[in-house]
Motif scaffolding. Structure first.
Motif, PDB file in Angstrom:
ATOM      1  N   UNK A  17       0.825  -1.197   0.000  1.00 38.66           N
ATOM      2  CA  UNK A  17       0.000   0.000   0.000  1.00 38.66           C
ATOM      3  C   UNK A  17       0.870   1.263   0.000  1.00 38.66           C
ATOM      4  N   UNK A  18       1.943   1.221   0.782  1.00 39.34           N
ATOM      5  CA  UNK A  18       2.860   2.363   0.809  1.00 39.34           C
ATOM      6  C   UNK A  18       3.578   2.519  -0.527  1.00 39.34           C
ATOM      7  N   UNK A  19       3.940   1.390  -1.129  1.00 48.92           N
ATOM      8  CA  UNK A  19       4.624   1.433  -2.431  1.00 48.92           C
ATOM      9  C   UNK A  19       3.690   2.003  -3.490  1.00 48.92           C
ATOM     10  N   UNK A  20       2.410   1.565  -3.460  1.00 47.18           N
ATOM     11  CA  UNK A  20       1.447   2.069  -4.436  1.00 47.18           C
ATOM     12  C   UNK A  20       1.274   3.572  -4.316  1.00 47.18           C
ATOM     13  N   UNK A  21       1.219   4.071  -3.064  1.00 44.77           N
ATOM     14  CA  UNK A  21       1.082   5.511  -2.856  1.00 44.77           C
ATOM     15  C   UNK A  21       2.279   6.249  -3.453  1.00 44.77           C
ATOM     16  N   UNK A  22       3.492   5.704  -3.252  1.00 40.96           N
ATOM     17  CA  UNK A  22       4.698   6.358  -3.770  1.00 40.96           C
ATOM     18  C   UNK A  22       4.727   6.320  -5.297  1.00 40.96           C
ATOM     19  N   UNK A  23       4.308   5.191  -5.891  1.00 42.76           N
ATOM     20  CA  UNK A  23       4.271   5.100  -7.357  1.00 42.76           C
ATOM     21  C   UNK A  23       3.294   6.110  -7.935  1.00 42.76           C
ATOM     22  N   UNK A  29       1.860  12.318 -12.056  1.00 45.76           N
ATOM     23  CA  UNK A  29       2.023  13.594 -12.777  1.00 45.76           C
ATOM     24  C   UNK A  29       2.725  13.439 -14.126  1.00 45.76           C
ATOM     25  N   UNK A  30       3.615  12.445 -14.241  1.00 49.66           N
ATOM     26  CA  UNK A  30       4.385  12.280 -15.472  1.00 49.66           C
ATOM     27  C   UNK A  30       3.650  11.448 -16.513  1.00 49.66           C
ATOM     28  N   UNK A  31       3.015  10.365 -16.082  1.00 48.21           N
ATOM     29  CA  UNK A  31       2.445   9.405 -17.024  1.00 48.21           C
ATOM     30  C   UNK A  31       0.941   9.200 -16.849  1.00 48.21           C
ATOM     31  N   UNK A  32       0.321   9.905 -15.924  1.00 51.47           N
ATOM     32  CA  UNK A  32      -1.109   9.727 -15.701  1.00 51.47           C
ATOM     33  C   UNK A  32      -1.453   8.400 -15.064  1.00 51.47           C
ATOM     34  N   UNK A  33      -0.529   7.821 -14.303  1.00 52.74           N
ATOM     35  CA  UNK A  33      -0.760   6.520 -13.668  1.00 52.74           C
ATOM     36  C   UNK A  33      -1.852   6.632 -12.614  1.00 52.74           C
ATOM     37  N   UNK A  35      -4.483   5.309  -9.517  1.00 49.51           N
ATOM     38  CA  UNK A  35      -4.239   4.605  -8.263  1.00 49.51           C
ATOM     39  C   UNK A  35      -4.443   3.102  -8.431  1.00 49.51           C
ATOM     40  N   UNK A  36      -5.421   2.714  -9.257  1.00 52.49           N
ATOM     41  CA  UNK A  36      -5.647   1.290  -9.480  1.00 52.49           C
ATOM     42  C   UNK A  36      -4.410   0.652 -10.107  1.00 52.49           C
ATOM     43  N   UNK A  37      -3.867   1.300 -11.116  1.00 53.17           N
ATOM     44  CA  UNK A  37      -2.670   0.763 -11.765  1.00 53.17           C
ATOM     45  C   UNK A  37      -1.475   0.796 -10.824  1.00 53.17           C
ATOM     46  N   UNK A  38      -1.393   1.833 -10.015  1.00 51.01           N
ATOM     47  CA  UNK A  38      -0.268   1.933  -9.083  1.00 51.01           C
ATOM     48  C   UNK A  38      -0.242   0.752  -8.118  1.00 51.01           C
ATOM     49  N   UNK A  39      -1.415   0.275  -7.690  1.00 54.25           N
ATOM     50  CA  UNK A  39      -1.451  -0.869  -6.779  1.00 54.25           C
ATOM     51  C   UNK A  39      -0.975  -2.140  -7.475  1.00 54.25           C
ATOM     52  N   UNK A  40      -1.336  -2.299  -8.757  1.00 55.40           N
ATOM     53  CA  UNK A  40      -0.842  -3.485  -9.467  1.00 55.40           C
ATOM     54  C   UNK A  40       0.676  -3.403  -9.655  1.00 55.40           C
ATOM     55  N   UNK A  41       1.167  -2.231 -10.014  1.00 55.55           N
ATOM     56  CA  UNK A  41       2.606  -2.064 -10.185  1.00 55.55           C
ATOM     57  C   UNK A  41       3.347  -2.254  -8.869  1.00 55.55           C
ATOM     58  N   UNK A  42       2.694  -1.877  -7.772  1.00 50.53           N
ATOM     59  CA  UNK A  42       3.325  -2.057  -6.460  1.00 50.53           C
ATOM     60  C   UNK A  42       3.537  -3.535  -6.153  1.00 50.53           C
ATOM     61  N   UNK A  43       2.661  -4.394  -6.661  1.00 47.19           N
ATOM     62  CA  UNK A  43       2.823  -5.839  -6.470  1.00 47.19           C
ATOM     63  C   UNK A  43       3.747  -6.455  -7.504  1.00 47.19           C
ATOM     64  N   UNK A  44       4.088  -5.701  -8.560  1.00 46.11           N
ATOM     65  CA  UNK A  44       4.999  -6.203  -9.572  1.00 46.11           C
ATOM     66  C   UNK A  44       4.424  -7.323 -10.409  1.00 46.11           C
TER      67      UNK A  44
END
Length: 545
Positions: A17-23, A29-33, A35-44
């Motif tokens: 959850x912390x990783x997703x927030x940081x992603x 701001x750079x790529x329009x990522x 929050x849903x996608x950030x959580x998937x990326x946080x899990x790799x």
């Protein structure tokens, strides 16, 4: 960037959850990522992993498997769609978060939190990350700062999948066909020689069958459909310049994506657009299979294209599919069948000027020219009348229709059809003049049509009594092509020139050199059947039109 953020955060013992927030903070701001996608990326993990986990949760709850796929999940991540209450519940369950952490304000339908499952043991408090190398001196440095599974205070999506992860994606949306096509495409990009083997052709046909199943069984946004339509029409601009096998891989990978989008029934207006794209891609695949010499798969793709076109109710599209299908028997079968399909396409096209309405009479003329060559007495005047009808409709086409080699009918293609018809009718002088004019209309990148025109001119020279010039012209037409553009149909057409020279003039001096020149590499299909033999080209040249 997300991978790097995740690696450093894991090294510091952060939770997903912390990783997703940081992603989200850095990539949003750079790529329009989202929050849903950030959580998937946080899990790799990939989209297919999340789809598989949602389906597993459905199974655990005793529910029928959902129709959730990677395309729909991607639409959630891109903001094109919003998950319904049930899908939102399961996404929250997978990521162990509440809806607001996924940027959805509505509460979850389950009415309870997702951070810890009901009845689960108390979550231990996080502790400072330990370097495993300090506890195990012989352990390798790589990965030593990442906590072990039993030391972590969170549950990872990878843990939930367990040992099955080693077996690859669990999603049913990605099939073996995609793997075969992508592997072939990578080999082509690497410059490796690729032969059309049974596995590749089986994957192609399986993909077509899946589209058939989906069409009779199928949500996308209008923006996504706009992109797919642009992609589909873009192939018309690449068609002549791209080697056939490379183009087939590109087209079928997009065809596979469209099939997945068809997996659910759409609103009527979107369904029609999606079926149109499917019909165009399937028809394009049929044309490529003609060039590769596999008339069986070509016919199969045109059948699929007809099924998709029928769903649209668009007579012009159905006429386009039918007139393109007529090329299969013209090149690999009976010209009488090509004549029948060309006339059927004219009936479908009606009286309104259009691509099929112009092309169908030209195909009819070519088929009649072939029949005249075989001795049908009434075919020659009918062929000339068909050419006049085709030219009359062609002159009424819009600029858009006359600029597209695949979904339109260009002036150079019309000239090619006229020249080929005159050649078949025995009017070699007029045929050579028209074909010479056609050569001036083609760009150097229009490799296939350009080569076919040159081969037709070589046949004109043969019928005018100059076999040596015919052999030289045919040999140069093939050798001027890069090896990966020497598709089976072109080499087969050139060999027919050699066979016709031998039949009329015997084993002349230039034949041996001609055959040796055609013994080089070309793109071929192992499943094609032997072509019938005859006085002059009962299997006329395929073209990229």
């Amino acid at each position: 960037m997300a991978r790097r953020i995740r690696a450093h955060a894991l090294a510091r013992g952060r939770s997903p959850q912390e990783i997703a927030h940081e992603i989200h903070e850095q990539c949003g701001p750079l790529f329009g990522t989202s929050r849903v996608k950030a959580h998937r990326l946080a899990h790799g993990v990939a989209l297919s992993d999340i789809v598989a986990q949602v389906k597993a949760l459905y199974e655990v709850d005793g529910k029928p498997l959902p129709r959730l796929g990677e395309t729909l999940l991607s639409a959630y991540e891109s903001g094109y769609k919003r998950p319904g209450p049930e899908y939102l519940h399961y996404l929250c369950a997978v990521y162990r978060v509440e809806p607001d952490q996924l940027d959805y304000k509505s509460p979850c339908i389950c009415g309870r939190g997702h951070s810890v499952r009901a009845g689960a043991a108390t979550v231990p408090q996080p502790r400072a990350p330990e370097r495993l190398a300090a506890q195990q001196p012989d352990a390798p440095l790589v990965g030593s700062i990442i906590p072990r599974a039993d030391d972590r205070h969170w549950v990872d999506v990878n843990d939930l999948r367990g040992p099955d992860r080693a077996d690859g994606p669990l999603s049913i949306d990605v099939g073996e066909e995609d793997i075969v096509l992508r592997r072939t495409l990578l080999q082509l990009l690497a410059g490796a020689g690729v032969a059309l083997d049974g596995q590749f052709l089986g994957a192609v046909d399986n993909l077509r069958r899946k589209m058939d199943d989906t069409l009779v069984g199928a949500t996308v946004s209008p923006t996504m459909l706009d992109q797919w339509e642009e992609t589909t029409y873009g192939y018309g601009r690449q068609y002549q310049a791209t080697p056939s096998l490379r183009m087939l891989c590109d087209v079928l990978l997009d065809f596979s994506e469209v099939r997945r989008m068809c997996d659910k029934r759409q609103p009527v207006e979107l369904q029609e657009r999606l079926c149109r794209i499917a019909a165009q891609l399937s028809g394009l695949s049929g044309l490529i299979m003609i060039n590769l010499g596999d008339h069986r798969l070509a016919r199969s793709f045109f059948r699929t294209a007809r099924t998709a076109a029928d769903e649209t109710g668009d007579r012009r599209l159905r006429a386009w599919v039918t007139v393109r299908e007529s090329l299969v028997p013209m090149y690999y079968g009976d010209p009488r069948e090509a004549l029948h399909l060309a006339r059927k396409a004219q009936d479908l096209a009606g009286r309104t000027p259009g691509v099929a309405a112009a092309m169908a009479p030209a195909v009819e003329a070519r088929a009649l020219g072939m029949l005249a060559l075989r001795g049908r007495g009434d075919a020659a005047p009918s062929a000339r009348r068909a050419l006049v009808r085709g030219r009359s409709v062609f002159d009424q086409l819009s600029k858009t229709d006359t600029n597209d080699l695949v979904f339109g009918f260009t002036d150079r293609q019309m000239a090619f059809y006229e020249g080929d018809t005159f050649t078949n009718l025995g009017d070699h002088k007029h045929g050579d003049e028209v074909l010479s004019h056609a050569l001036t209309l083609y760009a150097p990148t229009d490799r296939v049509d350009l080569t076919l025109v040159r081969l037709d001119r070589a046949m004109c020279k043969l019928h005018s009594g100059n076999p040596d010039a015919a052999l030289v012209g045919g040999r140069e037409a093939i050798l001027d092509l890069p090896p990966d553009h020497r598709s089976d149909i072109l080499v087969h057409r050139a060999r027919q020139i050699g066979a016709a020279v031998q039949a009329k003039h015997g084993e002349i001096a230039g034949l041996r050199e001609f055959r040796e020149a055609l013994a080089g590499p070309w793109v071929t299909s192992p499943t094609k059947e032997p072509a019938p033999t005859g006085e002059r080209n009962p299997v006329p040249p395929a073209e990229q039109v």
